[in-house]
Write a protein that holds these residues in place. Structure first.
Motif, PDB file in Angstrom:
ATOM      1  N   ILE A  20     -61.178 -42.345  16.948  1.00 24.58           N
ATOM      2  CA  ILE A  20     -60.048 -43.263  16.777  1.00 24.58           C
ATOM      3  C   ILE A  20     -59.399 -43.484  18.150  1.00 24.58           C
ATOM      4  O   ILE A  20     -59.505 -42.633  19.043  1.00 24.58           O
ATOM      5  CB  ILE A  20     -58.980 -42.791  15.758  1.00 24.58           C
ATOM      6  CG1 ILE A  20     -58.365 -41.457  16.167  1.00 24.58           C
ATOM      7  CG2 ILE A  20     -59.527 -42.759  14.344  1.00 24.58           C
ATOM      8  CD1 ILE A  20     -57.015 -41.224  15.501  1.00 24.58           C
ATOM      9  N   ILE A  21     -58.745 -44.623  18.250  1.00 21.48           N
ATOM     10  CA  ILE A  21     -58.085 -44.980  19.514  1.00 21.48           C
ATOM     11  C   ILE A  21     -56.584 -44.863  19.316  1.00 21.48           C
ATOM     12  O   ILE A  21     -56.012 -45.476  18.402  1.00 21.48           O
ATOM     13  CB  ILE A  21     -58.458 -46.423  19.933  1.00 21.48           C
ATOM     14  CG1 ILE A  21     -59.970 -46.515  20.170  1.00 21.48           C
ATOM     15  CG2 ILE A  21     -57.688 -46.848  21.176  1.00 21.48           C
ATOM     16  CD1 ILE A  21     -60.477 -47.926  20.393  1.00 21.48           C
ATOM     17  N   LEU A  22     -55.960 -44.014  20.154  1.00 16.30           N
ATOM     18  CA  LEU A  22     -54.498 -43.868  20.138  1.00 16.30           C
ATOM     19  C   LEU A  22     -53.957 -44.557  21.391  1.00 16.30           C
ATOM     20  O   LEU A  22     -54.485 -44.347  22.486  1.00 16.30           O
ATOM     21  CB  LEU A  22     -54.108 -42.389  20.173  1.00 16.30           C
ATOM     22  CG  LEU A  22     -54.669 -41.490  19.062  1.00 16.30           C
ATOM     23  CD1 LEU A  22     -54.225 -40.041  19.272  1.00 16.30           C
ATOM     24  CD2 LEU A  22     -54.204 -41.977  17.694  1.00 16.30           C
ATOM     25  N   ASP A  36     -56.116 -47.820  16.775  1.00 16.62           N
ATOM     26  CA  ASP A  36     -55.885 -47.444  15.374  1.00 16.62           C
ATOM     27  C   ASP A  36     -54.440 -47.042  15.173  1.00 16.62           C
ATOM     28  O   ASP A  36     -53.912 -47.126  14.063  1.00 16.62           O
ATOM     29  CB  ASP A  36     -56.782 -46.252  15.011  1.00 16.62           C
ATOM     30  CG  ASP A  36     -58.232 -46.648  15.098  1.00 16.62           C
ATOM     31  OD1 ASP A  36     -58.710 -47.301  14.165  1.00 16.62           O
ATOM     32  OD2 ASP A  36     -58.873 -46.356  16.127  1.00 16.62           O
ATOM     33  N   PHE A  37     -53.810 -46.577  16.244  1.00 12.85           N
ATOM     34  CA  PHE A  37     -52.418 -46.152  16.131  1.00 12.85           C
ATOM     35  C   PHE A  37     -51.730 -46.390  17.474  1.00 12.85           C
ATOM     36  O   PHE A  37     -52.278 -46.047  18.526  1.00 12.85           O
ATOM     37  CB  PHE A  37     -52.345 -44.662  15.751  1.00 12.85           C
ATOM     38  CG  PHE A  37     -50.944 -44.204  15.511  1.00 12.85           C
ATOM     39  CD1 PHE A  37     -50.350 -44.354  14.262  1.00 12.85           C
ATOM     40  CD2 PHE A  37     -50.189 -43.650  16.543  1.00 12.85           C
ATOM     41  CE1 PHE A  37     -49.030 -43.964  14.044  1.00 12.85           C
ATOM     42  CE2 PHE A  37     -48.874 -43.253  16.338  1.00 12.85           C
ATOM     43  CZ  PHE A  37     -48.297 -43.407  15.089  1.00 12.85           C
ATOM     44  N   VAL A  38     -50.535 -46.987  17.429  1.00 12.70           N
ATOM     45  CA  VAL A  38     -49.746 -47.229  18.649  1.00 12.70           C
ATOM     46  C   VAL A  38     -48.390 -46.569  18.434  1.00 12.70           C
ATOM     47  O   VAL A  38     -47.800 -46.711  17.354  1.00 12.70           O
ATOM     48  CB  VAL A  38     -49.547 -48.750  18.893  1.00 12.70           C
ATOM     49  CG1 VAL A  38     -48.815 -48.996  20.213  1.00 12.70           C
ATOM     50  CG2 VAL A  38     -50.879 -49.497  18.892  1.00 12.70           C
ATOM     51  N   GLY A  39     -47.894 -45.850  19.425  1.00 11.46           N
ATOM     52  CA  GLY A  39     -46.600 -45.212  19.208  1.00 11.46           C
ATOM     53  C   GLY A  39     -45.988 -44.632  20.465  1.00 11.46           C
ATOM     54  O   GLY A  39     -46.495 -44.826  21.582  1.00 11.46           O
ATOM     55  N   ASP A  40     -44.876 -43.899  20.276  1.00 11.27           N
ATOM     56  CA  ASP A  40     -44.237 -43.189  21.394  1.00 11.27           C
ATOM     57  C   ASP A  40     -44.897 -41.818  21.534  1.00 11.27           C
ATOM     58  O   ASP A  40     -45.799 -41.456  20.755  1.00 11.27           O
ATOM     59  CB  ASP A  40     -42.710 -43.122  21.211  1.00 11.27           C
ATOM     60  CG  ASP A  40     -42.255 -42.295  20.009  1.00 11.27           C
ATOM     61  OD1 ASP A  40     -43.059 -41.520  19.459  1.00 11.27           O
ATOM     62  OD2 ASP A  40     -41.081 -42.422  19.617  1.00 11.27           O
ATOM     63  N   SER A  41     -44.443 -41.036  22.499  1.00 12.55           N
ATOM     64  CA  SER A  41     -45.124 -39.763  22.793  1.00 12.55           C
ATOM     65  C   SER A  41     -45.109 -38.820  21.593  1.00 12.55           C
ATOM     66  O   SER A  41     -46.101 -38.129  21.334  1.00 12.55           O
ATOM     67  CB  SER A  41     -44.443 -39.042  23.956  1.00 12.55           C
ATOM     68  OG  SER A  41     -44.282 -39.888  25.023  1.00 12.55           O
ATOM     69  N   LEU A  42     -44.000 -38.781  20.868  1.00 17.70           N
ATOM     70  CA  LEU A  42     -43.914 -37.869  19.727  1.00 17.70           C
ATOM     71  C   LEU A  42     -44.873 -38.301  18.614  1.00 17.70           C
ATOM     72  O   LEU A  42     -45.645 -37.494  18.093  1.00 17.70           O
ATOM     73  CB  LEU A  42     -42.469 -37.824  19.200  1.00 17.70           C
ATOM     74  CG  LEU A  42     -42.259 -36.928  17.985  1.00 17.70           C
ATOM     75  CD1 LEU A  42     -42.607 -35.474  18.308  1.00 17.70           C
ATOM     76  CD2 LEU A  42     -40.820 -37.014  17.478  1.00 17.70           C
ATOM     77  N   GLU A  43     -44.852 -39.582  18.282  1.00 20.04           N
ATOM     78  CA  GLU A  43     -45.735 -40.086  17.209  1.00 20.04           C
ATOM     79  C   GLU A  43     -47.204 -39.875  17.577  1.00 20.04           C
ATOM     80  O   GLU A  43     -48.029 -39.551  16.711  1.00 20.04           O
ATOM     81  CB  GLU A  43     -45.458 -41.569  16.972  1.00 20.04           C
ATOM     82  CG  GLU A  43     -44.079 -41.826  16.387  1.00 20.04           C
ATOM     83  CD  GLU A  43     -43.638 -43.278  16.526  1.00 20.04           C
ATOM     84  OE1 GLU A  43     -42.726 -43.676  15.788  1.00 20.04           O
ATOM     85  OE2 GLU A  43     -44.167 -44.011  17.388  1.00 20.04           O
ATOM     86  N   PHE A  58     -57.706 -41.591  24.126  1.00 19.34           N
ATOM     87  CA  PHE A  58     -56.274 -41.672  24.361  1.00 19.34           C
ATOM     88  C   PHE A  58     -55.987 -42.715  25.428  1.00 19.34           C
ATOM     89  O   PHE A  58     -56.298 -42.523  26.610  1.00 19.34           O
ATOM     90  CB  PHE A  58     -55.724 -40.298  24.787  1.00 19.34           C
ATOM     91  CG  PHE A  58     -54.292 -40.188  24.407  1.00 19.34           C
ATOM     92  CD1 PHE A  58     -53.901 -39.413  23.332  1.00 19.34           C
ATOM     93  CD2 PHE A  58     -53.331 -40.929  25.079  1.00 19.34           C
ATOM     94  CE1 PHE A  58     -52.563 -39.369  22.941  1.00 19.34           C
ATOM     95  CE2 PHE A  58     -52.007 -40.896  24.703  1.00 19.34           C
ATOM     96  CZ  PHE A  58     -51.620 -40.107  23.631  1.00 19.34           C
ATOM     97  N   CYS A  59     -55.376 -43.823  25.018  1.00 18.12           N
ATOM     98  CA  CYS A  59     -55.014 -44.876  25.965  1.00 18.12           C
ATOM     99  C   CYS A  59     -53.541 -44.681  26.325  1.00 18.12           C
ATOM    100  O   CYS A  59     -52.639 -45.061  25.569  1.00 18.12           O
ATOM    101  CB  CYS A  59     -55.255 -46.252  25.350  1.00 18.12           C
ATOM    102  SG  CYS A  59     -56.990 -46.509  24.939  1.00 18.12           S
ATOM    103  N   GLY A  60     -53.347 -44.058  27.460  1.00 16.75           N
ATOM    104  CA  GLY A  60     -51.995 -43.741  27.918  1.00 16.75           C
ATOM    105  C   GLY A  60     -52.135 -43.092  29.276  1.00 16.75           C
ATOM    106  O   GLY A  60     -53.103 -43.365  29.996  1.00 16.75           O
TER     107      GLY A  60
END
Ligand code: 13P
Ligand code: SF4
Length: 302
Positions: A20-22, A36-43, A58-60
């Motif tokens: 999965i791609i975060l 698959d999921f986009v969010g802030d550091s906690l999420e 992990f795209c970040g």
């Protein structure tokens, strides 16, 4: 390859690899669209522990991928560009933190997740921008050493009665947003609400109507009845707010506030990393185990 064929190939590879791609909220929009999921550091940290996938792409920036590995070491964690760093995370080393702990014996260390695994391993508990006040309040001690972001620490100190010691780290992107930028925009848009990220300078945070995490800012943008909103954070987030709320106007406090590290991810690099199954992100096991404890304590506070 055309973008559409790259996107198709990435989807195929995701299935083949059980991946999965975060993606973080500051990632380029074409990366957010395929995630698959986009969010802030906690999420994103929570998602890393919840996912059943074998591979997390992990795209970040690097510390975020490291956090995913620390929490889920049985998964393979990939990052499309391993040079995507965070200058704030590099403003403190484990050795320097050890020395400071000796100078402040008995004082617990609260460590913002924008830090290396080795620094987390030296800390009592981690926090993100979304839960920092709750984390600080959860500790029984009255004195806290907060690392590495002095501005997030100072902002949190306005919401607690704890005595705080700060590390002099900061985010260069958010530090470029100055009180005069907010004042100028406020005089141009007197009806506007002001939201800023807590990595901004304390004087800037004090001028805002809300100081949430990146996901909190996106929620504020949706929920507010204001039609004009001055936004103090990385400009990529502002483009997304505008797209999601076309009837409102979002005004960047400083349109030069761009996190170049977050923009290092491209569709081509994402495809290549799924083809080659590298670069892989890992952490030496002794450090991982200690850093895990600090992250796990944070997740329990949530
Ligand atoms: P968030 O946890 O609010 O997404 O912030 C991460 C970050 O690096 C902001 O600069
Ligand atoms: Fe680091 Fe600042 Fe970029 Fe966030 S915006 S990743 S704190 S440099």
């Amino acid at each position: 390859m055309e973008n559409t064929s790259i996107v198709q190939r990435i989807s195929q590879l995701k299935q083949q690899r059980n991946a999965i791609i975060l993606a973080h909220n500051y990632q380029p929009i074409e990366i957010q669209n395929i995630a698959d999921f986009v969010g802030d550091s906690l999420e994103l940290a929570q998602q890393a522990t919840l996912s059943q996938a074998e591979v997390l792409v992990f795209c970040g920036v690097y510390f975020m991928a490291e956090t995913a590995y620390i929490l889920s070491p049985r998964k393979t964690v990939l990052i499309p560009d391993s040079s995507a760093g965070c200058p704030m995370a590099d403003m403190i080393t484990a050795e320097a933190l050890r020395a400071q702990k000796q100078a402040l014996p008995g004082i617990p260390v609260v460590c913002y997740v924008n830090s290396t695994a080795a620094v987390k391993a030296q800390s009592d508990i981690c926090c993100t921008s979304a839960n920092a006040a709750r984390v600080v309040e959860s500790l029984s001690q009255q004195e806290i050493l907060f690392v590495p972001d002095q501005y997030l620490g100072q902002w949190i100190s306005t919401q607690t009665h704890k005595k705080m010691h700060y590390w002099p780290g900061y985010c260069p992107v958010h530090a470029a947003i100055l009180p005069q930028h907010i004042a100028e925009k406020k005089s141009q848009y007197p009806q506007a609400k002001v939201i800023v990220h807590p990595e901004c300078r304390s004087e800037v945070s004090m001028m805002a109507d809300a100081v949430p995490s990146t996901s909190g800012m996106l929620r504020f943008a949706k929920e507010t009845t204001a039609h004009e909103i001055i936004v103090g954070t990385e400009t990529g987030l502002i483009q997304r707010m505008q797209k999601e709320n076309p009837s409102k106007e979002f005004i960047p406090a400083n349109s030069l506030a761009v996190c170049q590290n977050m923009k290092l991810t491209t569709l081509e690099k994402l495809q290549r990393c799924l083809e080659e199954m590298q670069p892989v992100v890992t952490v030496p096991e002794d450090i991982r185990v200690q850093a895990f404890q600090a992250l796990e304590r944070m997740l329990q506070v949530n």
